[in-house]
Every structure is written in structure tokens, then in C-alpha cells.
Design a protein around this motif. Structure first.
Motif, short mmCIF file in Angstrom:
data_model
loop_
_atom_site.label_atom_id
_atom_site.label_comp_id
_atom_site.label_asym_id
_atom_site.label_seq_id
_atom_site.Cartn_x
_atom_site.Cartn_y
_atom_site.Cartn_z
N UNK A 149 0.96 -1.25 0.67
CA UNK A 149 0.24 0.24 -0.24
C UNK A 149 0.83 0.71 0.14
N UNK A 150 2.03 1.43 0.90
CA UNK A 150 2.76 2.18 0.58
C UNK A 150 3.71 2.47 -0.69
N UNK A 151 4.11 1.29 -1.74
CA UNK A 151 4.20 2.00 -3.08
C UNK A 151 2.97 2.58 -3.95
N UNK A 152 2.59 2.07 -4.06
CA UNK A 152 1.31 2.76 -4.97
C UNK A 152 1.29 3.92 -4.14
N UNK A 153 2.39 5.01 -3.40
CA UNK A 153 1.47 6.34 -2.68
C UNK A 153 1.57 6.75 -4.32
N UNK A 154 1.66 8.65 -4.30
CA UNK A 154 1.93 9.34 -5.00
C UNK A 154 3.70 9.52 -4.60
N UNK A 155 3.82 10.21 -3.60
CA UNK A 155 5.00 10.40 -2.76
C UNK A 155 5.20 9.17 -1.11
N UNK A 156 5.42 8.55 -2.27
CA UNK A 156 5.83 7.12 -1.69
C UNK A 156 7.00 7.26 -1.39
N UNK A 157 8.51 6.42 -0.23
CA UNK A 157 9.28 6.81 -0.11
C UNK A 157 10.03 6.29 -1.34
#
Length: 466
Positions: A149-157
């Protein structure tokens, strides 16, 4: 004449006073000295010491014997800890395996606590804002799902390590977390999303409590362990072997032998036999070890005859027991020798003179005069030395430490190892107290048996002829 009478009456008013008014007044100390309770007053300090250093320790031993107190539980209150072993117990003892699996899980929840921790850790504010907008309140069953889910963020790490570090802030588990009260534990389980029934709550509290509780498990364990039988047999052999051969038997031989000696040689002989008792135990056992070492006195004597040097003390259980009984017996025989010698000295000499006139031999004097007069001293030494041998272990600890292979481990030494000293450091105070309680009970039973066996009432009855 009347004046003389009147004057005489005036000068002797004390003659008409009661006798109790004429008696001198006693001080408080004198009243105490004349009191019928003087004996009790004088014995009061001794009574306090007996209460503090005997009855209370015995009572506490009995109480602790019915607990599971150990270094793991501590001696004060406990806390509540859900870990792998407690969850295993929840499934095995209560049949709640599914509940244990639920509590044992690790979940990942996007909440304000995790977001604040991530912000303090320097995570980009846009990443946290987007994560809160899309997934606030969402729970993930495993780490892979939340990382995806975090990888799919636009502002991901920027990289995988940062993604894993961010996911760690939202990890939620109650495993290996210590709670000070049951309320805190139940609240944490409820917040974790697991709802418990009253019966399930009671089961979880029982298996997660790390403090001590009252239980009879110590005695059940004592009966079931095979080592208990071995230790009991060792104790019986040690106590009665040493008692019969040395503490009573050899002590009688020494007392009777010195009785028939002159005063000078008998006094010197008794003094020599007191040396083992007055020698410090560490030094005393060290001398025996020097005798038995592979480079010691025995090996040095037997070496020229082709006997291989060896540690005679620990070479075999038979050798170990021989030395253990000798080490303890030499100390115990000295006390019996003194008691029996004093009792023999108290026998009226005319009895010996009359028997010699009648032609009695020394063996007949011993059988018909000395031994009948020693019933009470023999009772005392037998009772006292039995209790002493049952509770003593210092010479065994210094000589063999219960070896080889536990063959000389007696009950008192086993109690010491369990409660106060073992290699692992996991001291079991409750189990050690239960072992000690057994010694107390056996000691009381044996004392009563000895009193019956020696007919104590007859021994202490007043003489029929003064």
C-alpha cells in the motif's frame, strides 16, 4: 496512776495496728522476684527468639511450599505477559488454540499514533498526509500488504528500506509486552480487535500472569519426578548409616573405652576426638580431599604396589559414600562421646565395685550396668543426630557437591540446589520450600516414633524409691 496509764497508752499506739500494716513495703523488683510468674518472665526473651527464628520460618516455609514462587515470578507481585509459551499454554490447558493464534498475530494499523511516530522519525509530510487520507483506520494482516500500500502512494518513500521503516511504525502486537494489571492486558487485547468472553478472559489472565500463585503442583511434581525416589534413598542411607555406625555406635565405643582408662589418657583421647568438630568445615573437608586426591596420601601409599592413582573421593558412588559417612561420622561421634561419657560418670561407683566383687567381667558391666543407664542419653543423641543429619549438607556440598552423577545428593542438598543455588540460575523458591516442608514433617514424625520406641514416659517418670 491514771496519768501513767494514759501515757503508756499514748506511747504504744503501734501495738494496736494490724500485722499487715507493720510489714515493710516491697519494691517493684522484690514483688517480681516473689511472683509465681518469675520463671515465665525469665523465659520470655527465649520465647521471642524461638518465635522469630523457629516458628515463623517454619510457618513461612509451609506457606511458600504451596506456591510456584521462583526467580521468574519474583517474590512480590507479578505482571501479565503474553508470549509464545503462554499462548501455547492457552491452547493446551484451556483448548483455546484459535484464540491464542489471534492474540499471537501481528497487525498493521494506520492510526494517529503511528503517523506521529513517523513524523518524529523525519518521514516526508506529503507521504504521511496521503497515507492518512487513503488508509486512516485501515488494518493490514501482514507486513507485505502494508508495504504494498505504501508503494502505491504518489508520494511514496524513495527506497525499499524507507518503506520498511515506515511500515514498522504501524506494527501493532501485544506479544512480549508486559502489562502491570489485568485491566491493561484486557484493554490492549480489545483494542487489538479481539473480543473475549468472561471465560476466555479468565483463561488469558491465568496463563499470562507471571507472578506466583498458591498451588499444590510442587507436591505433585515431587511425587512424579524419578529423582525424588533416588534422593530419598540417598537420604535414608546417609542418615541411618552415619547414625548407627558413628553418631551412636562409635560414640558408645569411645565413651566406654575412655571410661575404663585412667583420667589422664582418657582426657587426652577425648580431646583428640573433638578436633574434627572444632575444625572449620572447609579446612576439615580439604584435609579429606588431600587424602583422596589422585596425588594425595592414599595414591602415594598404594602407588608402589601397582595401584593406579585416581581420585578416590569421586571415583565411584561406593567410594564417595564411604568418604561422606567417614567425614560426617568423625564429627558426629565426638558429640555422642561427650554425652555418653558424662552419663557413665554419673552412674554410682558402688555399682561397679559391687559387680567386681561378684566377679562380673567388663562385658557384663557394660551389658547390665552401663547400657541400661544410657537409655535416655541414647534417645537424646538418636533424636538430635537424626534431625541434624537430615538437615545438614555442608560436608557433602564441600566434598562431592552431590556427585558423582548425583549419587550422593541428599534431600537437604537437593533443597539447597533448587531454592538457592543452581547452574542455570532459575531458582525455584516454592519447590525448595516444599522439599524443606517434607523434612520438617518427617523430622516431627521420627521424633514421636523415637519417644514411643524408647518409652519416654517411663524414662521421665519419678523414681519409685527415693
Amino acid at each position: 496512776m491514771a496519768e501513767e496509764i494514759t501515757g503508756s497508752a499514748r506511747t504504744t499506739p503501734a501495738a494496736t495496728l494490724p500485722a499487715r500494716d507493720m510489714a515493710p513495703k516491697l519494691t517493684k523488683l522484690q514483688k517480681i522476684g516473689n511472683s509465681k510468674y518469675l520463671g515465665l518472665i525469665l523465659l520470655a526473651p527465649a520465647g521471642v527468639f524461638v518465635l522469630l527464628f523457629f516458628f515463623i520460618p517454619v510457618l513461612l516455609t509451609g506457606v511458600f511450599g504451596f506456591t510456584n514462587m521462583s526467580t521468574a515470578t519474583g517474590i512480590t507481585g507479578g505482571s501479565y505477559l503474553a508470549n509464545q509459551s503462554s499462548m501455547q499454554a492457552l491452547g493446551d490447558r484451556h483448548g483455546l488454540g484459535e484464540l491464542a493464534d489471534q492474540i499471537n498475530q501481528i497487525a498493521y494499523t494506520i492510526d494517529d499514533v503511528g503517523l506521529e511516530a513517523a513524523a518524529r522519525d523525519g518521514v516526508d509530510a506529503d507521504t504521511l498526509k496521503e497515507l492518512k487520507t487513503k488508509f486512516a483506520g485501515t488494518s493490514f494482516n501482514n507486513r507485505r500488504d502494508i508495504e504494498r500500500a505504501i508503494k502505491n502512494l504518489d508520494a511514496r518513500p524513495p527506497n525499499t528500506r524507507a518503506i520498511k521503516a515506515l511500515a514498522k511504525h504501524f506494527e501493532r502486537s501485544i506479544i512480549n509486552i508486559r502489562f502491570e494489571s489485568r485491566q491493561e492486558l484486557l484493554a490492549a487485547i480489545n483494542e487489538f480487535g479481539v473480543t473475549l468472553t468472561p471465560d476466555q478472559q479468565a483463561a488469558v489472565i491465568e496463563v499470562t500472569y507471571t507472578g506466583w500463585v498458591f498451588s499444590t503442583d510442587n507436591f505433585k511434581r515431587m511425587i512424579s519426578l524419578p529423582d525424588t525416589k533416588k534422593t530419598l534413598i540417598n537420604t535414608l542411607f546417609y542418615v541411618f548409616g552415619t547414625l548407627i555406625l558413628f553418631n551412636v555406635g562409635f560414640a558408645l565405643v569411645l565413651a566406654i573405652s575412655t571410661h575404663y582408662m585412667d583420667a589422664g589418657p582418657s582426657g587426652f583421647f577425648r580431646s583428640v576426638w573433638l578436633l574434627p568438630r572444632i575444625t572449620p568445615p572447609v579446612l576439615y573437608v580439604l584435609m579429606w580431599k588431600w587424602l583422596a586426591w589422585d596425588t594425595g596420601f592414599i595414591s602415594a601409599i598404594l602407588g608402589p604396589f601397582g595401584v593406579e592413582p585416581k581420585n578416590w573421593l569421586l571415583d565411584s558412588p561406593a567410594n564417595a559414600w564411604t568418604f561422606i559417612i567417614l567425614i560426617n561420622g568423625m564429627v558426629g561421634a565426638s558429640m555422642g562421646m561427650l554425652i555418653f561419657s558424662s552419663a557413665i560418670k554419673a552412674i554410682p561407683k558402688p555399682l561397679f565395685y559391687a559387680s567386681e566383687v561378684d566377679g562380673a567381667t567388663r562385658a557384663q558391666q557394660i551389658r547390665h550396668i552401663i547400657l541400661p543407664q544410657l537409655r535416655f542419653p541414647i534417645l537424646f543423641i538418636t533424636c538430635y543426630q537424626t534431625l541434624s543429619l537430615m538437615t545438614s549438607f555442608e560436608y557433602i556440598l564441600l566434598a562431592t557437591e552431590g556427585g558423582p552423577g548425583g549419587s550422593t545428593e541428599v534431600w537437604a542438598l537437593s533443597t539447597y540446589f533448587k531454592a538457592l543455588n543452581n547452574y542455570a540460575g532459575a531458582l525455584e523458591y516454592g519447590y525448595g520450600a516444599a522439599l524443606a516442608l517434607v523434612l520438617v514433617v518427617v523430622g516431627v514424625v521420627l521424633s514421636i516414633l523415637y519417644l514411643k520406641l524408647f518409652d519416654f514416659k517411663t524414662l521421665t517418670a519419678p523414681p519409685k524409691i527415693e
